[in-house]
Design an enzyme around this catalytic site. Sequence first.
Site, PDB file in Angstrom:
ATOM      1  N   HIS A 115      54.476  56.617  28.120  1.00 33.23           N
ATOM      2  CA  HIS A 115      55.031  55.371  28.629  1.00 33.23           C
ATOM      3  C   HIS A 115      54.081  54.760  29.663  1.00 33.23           C
ATOM      4  O   HIS A 115      53.155  55.419  30.148  1.00 33.23           O
ATOM      5  CB  HIS A 115      56.392  55.621  29.285  1.00 33.23           C
TER       6      HIS A 115
ATOM      7  N   HIS B  55      49.126  52.422  33.469  1.00 32.52           N
ATOM      8  CA  HIS B  55      48.373  53.298  32.572  1.00 32.52           C
ATOM      9  C   HIS B  55      49.322  54.169  31.772  1.00 32.52           C
ATOM     10  O   HIS B  55      50.530  54.232  32.058  1.00 32.52           O
ATOM     11  CB  HIS B  55      47.412  54.183  33.372  1.00 32.52           C
TER      12      HIS B  55
END
Length: 285
Positions: A228, A140
Amino acid sequence: MLVSYSSSSEDESVCFTVQRKRSSNVTCHGEGSRFGKRTKVEAVNSDVSNEQNKESLPEGEHGRLPVPDTVLHMFREEPWVDDSANHGGRLRSFQHEPGNWATYVFLPYTPDEVFLELLDEMTALARSLDVPLTRAEEFHISLSKTVVLRHHWIQPFVQSIRSSMADSKGFFCLAQRLNVYSNSDKTRTFLGLEISIGHAQLVELTKVIDRTMEEFRLTTFYQNPSFHVSLGWCVGDQIAQLKSACLPQLQNLLDHHEEGPFRLGIHCHELRCKTGNKVFSILLQ
């Protein structure tokens, strides 16, 4: 000569009234007395008996029965022991307390088979270079720090985010460059793919989420975030080792993938809020 006689009903009424007044001042005890009055000796003996009963009970518990041990221990909570061996050596960022729910907001990514196979290759390469990289289980983009919510805050918190996202639209993200990260207390180090396309939209989402965080007096997101997708992690501060020992080799593996340079694309159309073991979904337009 006329004589006036009272009726029988009047006589009965008067007698009943007198009898009631007399009996109201009498306590019915004892069998030998007409009205049941206690003698002075009986009253003294009764008072002495009551005082003896009081003395036999612990101080402050006169008239109470002792509570059984089974009841006393019925609602006692066992102290929480956090054993890092149960979850790969990871340590908690904050102490567990009953009623506290670890909470964060994120954009999910569902991996395909190509991504998972490439990730296995990267993990094996890191371990061959003496870097104990453990593959992530879920993927995620984090949009908030992990904060602590009380149970009764959960519904208002989620509703606040849901309302604030009513006009937010979905978008596309792309990640292709590896980077190294760590948590605030340096207990874990992460290898991640940094977002290059979609960064501006992610910043706008975090600003909206931060307003809810401020509303509940919780910690807001980083000032200059590097969005990220975490690919794997190591226990402890392994930043220097990851960067020097294997980051160039891992990036080379991505750039020279058999199907061409690997680029991770994410269609961001759903926001999620995870609190404890509950996950709430918030759809973007």
